[in-house]
Design an enzyme around this catalytic site. Structure first.
Site, PDB file in Angstrom:
ATOM      1  CD  GLU A  53      32.701  36.984  38.284  1.00  0.00           C
ATOM      2  OE1 GLU A  53      33.148  35.933  38.576  1.00  0.00           O
ATOM      3  OE2 GLU A  53      33.027  37.707  37.385  1.00  0.00           O
ATOM      4  CG  ASP A  68      34.722  42.817  27.731  1.00  0.00           C
ATOM      5  OD1 ASP A  68      33.526  42.237  27.864  1.00  0.00           O
ATOM      6  OD2 ASP A  68      35.826  42.166  27.989  1.00  0.00           O
TER       7      ASP A  68
HETATM    8  C1  XIL Z   1      39.757  38.368  33.918  1.00  0.00           C
HETATM    9  C2  XIL Z   1      41.011  38.980  33.432  1.00  0.00           C
HETATM   10  O1  XIL Z   1      40.785  39.948  32.624  1.00  0.00           O
HETATM   11  C3  XIL Z   1      42.005  37.811  32.938  1.00  0.00           C
HETATM   12  O2  XIL Z   1      43.386  38.403  32.633  1.00  0.00           O
HETATM   13  C4  XIL Z   1      42.080  36.752  33.975  1.00  0.00           C
HETATM   14  O3  XIL Z   1      42.975  35.600  33.399  1.00  0.00           O
HETATM   15  C5  XIL Z   1      40.723  36.234  34.226  1.00  0.00           C
HETATM   16  O4  XIL Z   1      40.027  37.255  34.916  1.00  0.00           O
HETATM   17  N1  XIL Z   1      35.201  39.027  35.835  1.00  0.00           N
HETATM   18  C6  XIL Z   1      36.170  39.826  36.597  1.00  0.00           C
HETATM   19  C7  XIL Z   1      37.456  40.052  36.156  1.00  0.00           C
HETATM   20  O5  XIL Z   1      35.648  40.352  37.573  1.00  0.00           O
HETATM   21  O6  XIL Z   1      38.464  40.053  37.099  1.00  0.00           O
HETATM   22  C8  XIL Z   1      38.017  38.923  35.032  1.00  0.00           C
HETATM   23  O7  XIL Z   1      39.117  39.497  34.550  1.00  0.00           O
HETATM   24  C9  XIL Z   1      36.982  38.892  34.090  1.00  0.00           C
HETATM   25  C10 XIL Z   1      35.584  38.560  34.547  1.00  0.00           C
END
Ligand code: XIL
Length: 299
Positions: free
Chosen positions: A127, A237
């Site tokens: 990101e 998702d």
């Molecule tokens: C999310 C997890 O699913 C959560 O449990 C946590 O609280 C926050 O992070 N992008 C990513 C992931 O690269 O690491 C993130 O995962 C969701 C968005």
């Protein structure tokens, strides 16, 4: 194939899921995991705050649990994520400049080194591009250490684990016409031209039902693939588990030879980081949803 993993394998792909170490003792959870998936991504356990809670003191217990579980069940592991602006330990959030740059290098060297030989692909940088129309980098403490922080991260990861594929991973990069997609594409093209080690690009694909399906998604995947990188759907998702969209993503990956596999971001809706949207393939009781059948049929 009668499961996601076996059906994907018949197409030369993998089918993965994010997993949480503390849920592995839940037999409904592990039953679905063992039956359906052949790749796992630790959902939080390999992040900077989890693996280096205090500077230069590493903590691998939960991540090791997932890696050991995967190895004993014939699953591969996507490592996630070595350098990211989010989920940094407090001490790193408070660093800047050379101290932060050196801390990042030390972190990558240690974590990728600890898992050397055990990781299929690492999300080396997560990101790093901004949303919106600019197509540039996201502002962050890591970005403020200098624009070369991303290539330094990749070179450091390569040195620590030469056998792992090294990925850049991001969201909202599915639509070819988005500035963010173009920004990432230009970075990968530049890295390839200059010999910066990068092997794959991860498309998180946290898709929101309110916008139209990115109908050029497979164009995006194949344009990246043409740069000589593998592409992967890494955190899929979809709001309300729209069956058409799940089918489309699956078909779009299969349409591109370099699309190595799909990972969904959790098993049951109740496991999801956005559980109120019921975005996954199994309901809270572990039953297959319509989206599951759509994916299996498309594989
Ligand atoms: C999310 C997890 O699913 C959560 O449990 C946590 O609280 C926050 O992070 N992008 C990513 C992931 O690269 O690491 C993130 O995962 C969701 C968005």
């Amino acid at each position: 194939g009668t499961t996601l993993g076996t059906a994907a394998a018949e197409k030369g792909r993998y089918f993965g899921t994010a997993v949480a170490a503390y849920k592995l003792s839940d037999s409904t959870y592990s039953g679905i995991l063992n039956r359906e998936f052949n790749m796992v991504t630790p959902e939080n356990e390999m992040k900077w705050d989890a693996t280096e809670p205090n500077q230069n003191q590493f903590s691998y217990g939960s991540a090791d649990q997932i890696v050991n579980y995967a190895q004993s069940h014939g699953m591969r592991v996507r490592g996630h994520a070595l350098a990211w602006h989010s989920q940094q330990p407090g001490w790193a959030q408070n660093l800047s400049g050379t101290a932060l740059r050196n801390a990042m290098i030390n972190h990558i060297t240690n974590v990728a080194g600890h898992y050397k030989g055990k990781i299929y692909a690492w999300d080396v940088v997560n990101e790093a591009f901004a949303d919106g129309g600019g197509g540039g980098r996201r502002d962050s403490n890591l970005q403020r250490t200098g624009n070369d922080w991303i290539e330094v991260a990749f070179r450091t990861a390569r040195a620590a684990d030469p056998g792992a594929k090294l990925c850049y991973n991001d969201y909202n990069t599915d639509d070819w016409n988005q500035a963010k997609t173009q920004g990432v594409y230009n970075m990968v093209k530049d890295f390839k031209a200059r010999g910066v080690p990068i092997d794959c690009v991860g498309f998180q694909s946290h898709l929101n039902n309110q916008s139209p399906y990115p109908s050029n998604y497979r164009t995006t995947l194949s344009n990246f693939a043409a740069l000589g990188v593998e592409v992967q759907i890494t955190e899929l998702d979809i709001e309300q588990a729209n069956t058409t969209w799940y089918r489309n993503v699956t078909s779009d990956c299969l349409a591109v030879a370099a699309c190595a596999g799909i990972t969904v971001w959790g098993i049951r809706d109740s496991d999801s980081w956005r559980s109120s949207q019921n975005p996954l393939l199994f309901d809270g009781s572990g039953n297959k949803k319509a989206a599951y059948t759509a994916v299996l049929d498309a594989l």
